[in-house]
Design a protein around this motif. Structure first.
Motif, PDB file in Angstrom:
ATOM      1  N   THR A  79       0.834  -1.213   0.000  1.00  0.00           N
ATOM      2  CA  THR A  79       0.000   0.000   0.000  1.00  0.00           C
ATOM      3  C   THR A  79       0.867   1.261   0.000  1.00  0.00           C
ATOM      4  O   THR A  79       0.348   2.373   0.098  1.00  0.00           O
ATOM      5  N   VAL A  80       2.194   1.044  -0.102  1.00  0.00           N
ATOM      6  CA  VAL A  80       3.097   2.206  -0.098  1.00  0.00           C
ATOM      7  C   VAL A  80       3.867   2.236  -1.408  1.00  0.00           C
ATOM      8  O   VAL A  80       4.282   1.202  -1.921  1.00  0.00           O
ATOM      9  N   LEU A  81       4.022   3.433  -1.948  1.00  0.00           N
ATOM     10  CA  LEU A  81       4.783   3.615  -3.195  1.00  0.00           C
ATOM     11  C   LEU A  81       6.270   3.622  -2.830  1.00  0.00           C
ATOM     12  O   LEU A  81       6.731   4.476  -2.081  1.00  0.00           O
ATOM     13  N   GLU A  82       6.987   2.650  -3.417  1.00  0.00           N
ATOM     14  CA  GLU A  82       8.387   2.465  -3.035  1.00  0.00           C
ATOM     15  C   GLU A  82       9.220   3.727  -3.244  1.00  0.00           C
ATOM     16  O   GLU A  82      10.086   4.073  -2.453  1.00  0.00           O
ATOM     17  N   GLN A  83       8.908   4.444  -4.302  1.00  0.00           N
ATOM     18  CA  GLN A  83       9.748   5.606  -4.622  1.00  0.00           C
ATOM     19  C   GLN A  83       9.402   6.831  -3.768  1.00  0.00           C
ATOM     20  O   GLN A  83      10.081   7.849  -3.838  1.00  0.00           O
ATOM     21  N   MET A  84       8.364   6.700  -2.932  1.00  0.00           N
ATOM     22  CA  MET A  84       7.964   7.869  -2.135  1.00  0.00           C
ATOM     23  C   MET A  84       8.382   7.674  -0.678  1.00  0.00           C
ATOM     24  O   MET A  84       8.252   6.571  -0.131  1.00  0.00           O
ATOM     25  N   THR A  85       8.860   8.740  -0.051  1.00  0.00           N
ATOM     26  CA  THR A  85       9.222   8.636   1.376  1.00  0.00           C
ATOM     27  C   THR A  85       8.372   9.629   2.169  1.00  0.00           C
ATOM     28  O   THR A  85       7.912  10.638   1.622  1.00  0.00           O
ATOM     29  N   HIS A  86       8.189   9.347   3.435  1.00  0.00           N
ATOM     30  CA  HIS A  86       7.449  10.284   4.300  1.00  0.00           C
ATOM     31  C   HIS A  86       8.203  11.605   4.378  1.00  0.00           C
ATOM     32  O   HIS A  86       9.428  11.633   4.473  1.00  0.00           O
ATOM     33  N   GLN A  87       7.443  12.705   4.332  1.00  0.00           N
ATOM     34  CA  GLN A  87       8.080  14.020   4.408  1.00  0.00           C
ATOM     35  C   GLN A  87       8.050  14.564   5.836  1.00  0.00           C
ATOM     36  O   GLN A  87       8.233  15.749   6.051  1.00  0.00           O
ATOM     37  N   PHE A  88       7.772  13.688   6.796  1.00  0.00           N
ATOM     38  CA  PHE A  88       7.673  14.166   8.181  1.00  0.00           C
ATOM     39  C   PHE A  88       9.068  14.448   8.743  1.00  0.00           C
ATOM     40  O   PHE A  88      10.071  13.958   8.221  1.00  0.00           O
ATOM     41  N   CYS A  89       9.077  15.181   9.850  1.00  0.00           N
ATOM     42  CA  CYS A  89      10.361  15.440  10.515  1.00  0.00           C
ATOM     43  C   CYS A  89      10.862  14.126  11.138  1.00  0.00           C
ATOM     44  O   CYS A  89      10.074  13.216  11.406  1.00  0.00           O
ATOM     45  N   PRO A  90      12.169  14.036  11.398  1.00  0.00           N
ATOM     46  CA  PRO A  90      12.705  12.835  12.045  1.00  0.00           C
ATOM     47  C   PRO A  90      11.986  12.553  13.366  1.00  0.00           C
ATOM     48  O   PRO A  90      11.783  13.465  14.173  1.00  0.00           O
ATOM     49  N   GLY A  91      11.516  11.337  13.560  1.00  0.00           N
ATOM     50  CA  GLY A  91      10.906  10.958  14.834  1.00  0.00           C
ATOM     51  C   GLY A  91       9.455  11.366  14.965  1.00  0.00           C
ATOM     52  O   GLY A  91       8.857  11.252  16.036  1.00  0.00           O
ATOM     53  N   CYS A  92       8.826  11.772  13.847  1.00  0.00           N
ATOM     54  CA  CYS A  92       7.423  12.224  13.918  1.00  0.00           C
ATOM     55  C   CYS A  92       6.495  11.023  14.114  1.00  0.00           C
ATOM     56  O   CYS A  92       6.564  10.049  13.372  1.00  0.00           O
ATOM     57  N   GLY A  93       5.575  11.141  15.045  1.00  0.00           N
ATOM     58  CA  GLY A  93       4.662  10.030  15.332  1.00  0.00           C
ATOM     59  C   GLY A  93       3.721   9.737  14.179  1.00  0.00           C
ATOM     60  O   GLY A  93       3.289   8.606  13.965  1.00  0.00           O
ATOM     61  N   HIS A  94       3.382  10.760  13.389  1.00  0.00           N
ATOM     62  CA  HIS A  94       2.476  10.530  12.239  1.00  0.00           C
ATOM     63  C   HIS A  94       3.046   9.453  11.319  1.00  0.00           C
ATOM     64  O   HIS A  94       2.312   8.624  10.781  1.00  0.00           O
ATOM     65  N   GLY A  95       4.390   9.476  11.178  1.00  0.00           N
ATOM     66  CA  GLY A  95       5.004   8.491  10.284  1.00  0.00           C
ATOM     67  C   GLY A  95       4.738   7.075  10.756  1.00  0.00           C
ATOM     68  O   GLY A  95       4.437   6.179   9.966  1.00  0.00           O
ATOM     69  N   ILE A  96       4.793   6.890  12.076  1.00  0.00           N
ATOM     70  CA  ILE A  96       4.562   5.546  12.635  1.00  0.00           C
ATOM     71  C   ILE A  96       3.100   5.145  12.430  1.00  0.00           C
ATOM     72  O   ILE A  96       2.787   4.055  11.956  1.00  0.00           O
ATOM     73  N   VAL A  97       2.202   6.077  12.778  1.00  0.00           N
ATOM     74  CA  VAL A  97       0.769   5.744  12.695  1.00  0.00           C
ATOM     75  C   VAL A  97       0.404   5.425  11.244  1.00  0.00           C
ATOM     76  O   VAL A  97      -0.305   4.460  10.953  1.00  0.00           O
ATOM     77  N   ASP A  98       0.937   6.230  10.319  1.00  0.00           N
ATOM     78  CA  ASP A  98       0.614   5.987   8.910  1.00  0.00           C
ATOM     79  C   ASP A  98       1.162   4.633   8.471  1.00  0.00           C
ATOM     80  O   ASP A  98       0.483   3.875   7.772  1.00  0.00           O
TER      81      ASP A  98
END
Lengths: 358, 67, 245
Positions: free
Chosen positions: C10-29
């Motif tokens: 469900t994740v596009l390999e070429q795309m990375t999260h644009q969140f700041c380092p250690g952002c909780g949103h990244g984990i939840v997503d």
């Protein structure tokens, strides 16, 4: 073709159902309440959905959500309710989603009055939202025309993937007139939207990465948004070129030309007839599309023949007059007479005031 | 036997994997990725049990686990 | 050796999260992306991303993406779900979006029991716009609009949305989790799974997740984790607040 005696709001609501509208979200505000009331019963009868939202703002976003599934959808409100929906109208427009909006106008600005007025002309035609969003604006002047225009509004919205905005007021919304309702539209005859709806996958105008559908009014770069703006601007040029509509009443030899739409146009016709009876060559130009504004008939007025143009509006200060002045030859004086804030314009006073201007 | 791989250009050196590895065998290395972050790396992989805690902690889905 | 964990489909390999380092949103997503893959609903799901930091996750996903105005996700989801019953609809929002401008939409969609899942990242700050006070900002907490710390006389008190939503009749599953360490991330993963099952079976589910915002809190990710343990969890107690089978 059964003729029925219906209240304007109810007739418009039923016209929407006949046009294939299967989702409505609204909020109580006088003088448009019969629209949500009718649809709260009727939509479930035809397998549709109705939501009385927690606010006009929420209602506009429910329509945004419904439209992206390909469902024909509508919201309605009055005056300040449209100010609340402005943001949603912008999102719907920016995301190129079809939707129908009805404004049954009331006195303003602010809370104003619940009585009818035409004080939303500029907000409807010039800036129904932010960012230069424009809506296709139609203005009926009787209940039959209101039915016909609401019915057609769904085709216009689908054709251009835009907001089609029916601007009327409490007079037409609350008066009862004889009306013939259109047949129920067969939903399978509606335009195919499967290439962009968010409930499907696969290639299409708003697909990225192969089959991911995206509905948004956001663009990642200024250039991308600018390109979208240009597409929108080109569409508006198309509207101006091909979609303007107006009624010319007794205009052939008119020397005094009234400009009026909606309820005021009814009053103007009475005044024209009265003047004609006295040998005064009066006529009426009645815009039916308020945007795109019918420029040509106003530009075509010949200063050698036409002595005066009088705008009759239920708005002080005048608003329609700004467009009329923009296109009428500067040599022809353009004047305004109107009532406002919920005071309904009456033929006698319009006639007296106009006579003094001649 | 298990090990992890850190996708160098997804990692932002936030250390959450380091803090949550039960075996303490992940550290922020000296290798820098294109965004200028010091990238996490596993050392003593022989102690790795493949528990995946580092991977599920990672906000950037940078860690793959092999077993 | 075989790969036993990696990027979900469900994740596009070429795309990375644009969140700041250690952002909780990244984990939840990430948890959400894994759960949606496991549930096998990714082909007919639409995620409604409003405005804030959280919507940045949307660009990473292969799942159909709906952008909503700030605070309006629940209203958009209402119209979407009611007009397309077999579409799986999820809202992913931040605290400013859901508990400030979107309070009415959030509460009323929950009160109507709309068949949607709302996932709400509570990092007690407006992250995207640079660290202003949010409805969930705690007393004494510094922000760019509470520069000597939030105080209840001027700024009111941190709002507990999960409790408010759990007080409504219609919601079937309401819980608050955190992602500050692996154990709590695993609990959040189970919570998201449960919420999606409630969604699948027809019901409203609401997940609040206490998350880190290192940049907004002017801390390192490690310090942010400590702050959650020492402060946030005291104001935002974890647990399942409502569960109706």
């Amino acid at each position: 073709m059964k003729k029925e005696f219906l209240k304007g709001n109810e007739a418009m609501a039923e016209a929407a159902v006949r046009a294939g509208c299967r989702f409505f979200a609204g909020y109580p505000i006088t003088p448009q309440n019969e629209i949500p009331e009718h649809l709260s019963r009727r939509l479930f009868e035809v397998g549709g959905e109705f939501v009385q939202a927690e606010s006009e703002v929420a209602a506009s976003y429910m329509v945004y959500g419904s439209s992206m599934t390909g469902t024909r959808c509508m919201t309605s409100s009055s005056g300040c309710g449209l100010a609340l929906k402005a943001e949603g109208i912008g999102y719907i427009t920016g995301a190129r989603l079809p939707a129908v909006v009805i404004n049954v106008g009331r006195g303003g600005p602010g809370l104003g009055q619940i009585l009818p007025s035409q004080q939303d002309y500029l907000s409807a035609t010039k800036a129904p939202s932010n960012g230069g969003a424009r809506a296709f604006v139609l203005a009926p002047s009787n209940v039959q025309e209101a039915v016909d225009l609401v019915y057609e509004a769904f085709d216009i919205a689908d054709k251009y993937r835009c907001v089609c905005y029916v601007l009327t007021d409490g007079v037409i919304g609350n008066m009862m007139e004889g009306v013939v309702l259109p047949e129920m539209r067969d939903l399978s005859s509606l335009p195919d939207k499967s290439d962009w709806v968010v409930t499907k996958r696969g290639p299409g105008p708003n697909t990225q990465f192969g089959n991911k559908r995206i509905i948004t009014s956001w663009q990642n770069t200024g250039e991308e948004l600018e390109a979208t703006n240009q597409v929108f601007a080109d569409m508006l040029e198309g509207w101006k070129a091909n979609e303007t509509r107006y009624e010319a009443y007794q205009m052939d030899d008119a020397e005094v030309v009234f400009a009026a739409y909606g309820t005021s146009a009814r009053v103007a016709k009475t005044v024209v007839n009265k003047m004609r009876a006295e040998g005064i060559k009066a006529g009426l130009l009645r815009p039916i599309t308020l945007f795109p504004f019918p420029e040509k008939p106003f530009e075509a007025l010949d200063a050698a023949k036409v002595k005066k143009v009088i705008c009759l509006e239920m708005s002080i200060p005048g608003q329609l007059i700004e467009d009329v002045r923009a296109f009428v030859d500067k040599k022809i004086p353009v004047e305004h007479f109107g009532r406002s804030g919920g005071v309904i314009l009456k033929p006698e006073e319009a006639y007296e005031a106009s006579k003094k201007m001649l | 036997m298990a090990k992890i791989e850190v996708a160098k250009d997804r990692c932002k050196g936030c250390k959450l994997c380091v803090l949550n590895c039960p075996k303490n065998i992940i550290k922020i290395g000296s290798d820098v990725n294109t965004a200028g972050y010091f990238v996490a790396e596993q050392f003593n992989p022989e102690e790795c049990t493949g528990c995946k805690l580092c991977a599920i902690m990672c906000p950037d889905m940078a860690i793959s686990v092999y077993k | 050796m075989e790969k036993i964990f990696g990027l979900p489909s469900t994740v596009l390999e070429q795309m990375t999260h644009q969140f700041c380092p250690g952002c909780g949103h990244g984990i939840v997503d990430s948890l959400l992306m894994h759960e949606l893959e496991e549930m096998g609903v990714k082909e007919n799901t639409a995620i409604v991303w409003p405005v804030g930091c959280s919507p940045m996750a949307g660009s990473v996903s292969t799942i159909n993406q709906v952008s909503a105005a700030h605070g309006r996700a629940a209203a958009v989801a209402t119209g979407l779900k009611r007009s397309s019953k077999d579409t799986f609809v999820i809202c992913y929002q931040g605290d400013g979006d859901l508990a400030a401008i979107g309070t009415a939409e959030t509460i009323h969609a929950a009160n109507r029991g709309e068949n949607i899942t709302v996932i709400f990242g509570n990092n007690s700050i407006y992250g995207m716009t640079g660290g202003q006070m949010a409805p969930t900002t705690m007393l004494g907490q510094l922000s760019t609009t509470t520069q000597s710390g939030r105080n209840s006389e001027q700024h009111g008190n941190p709002i507990r949305m999960a409790e408010i939503i759990a007080g409504l009749e219609a919601p079937k599953f309401v819980a608050r989790y955190s992602v500050h360490d692996a154990k709590h991330v695993m609990q959040t993963k189970q919570g998201i799974k449960k919420a999606l099952e409630v969604n699948k079976n027809g019901g409203y589910s609401f997940i609040e997740v206490v998350t880190m915002c290192p940049t907004g809190w002017k801390m390192t990710p490690e310090q942010s984790v400590k702050k959650i343990v020492e402060e946030n969890l005291k104001v935002f107690p974890l647990g399942v607040l409502k569960e109706v089978d």
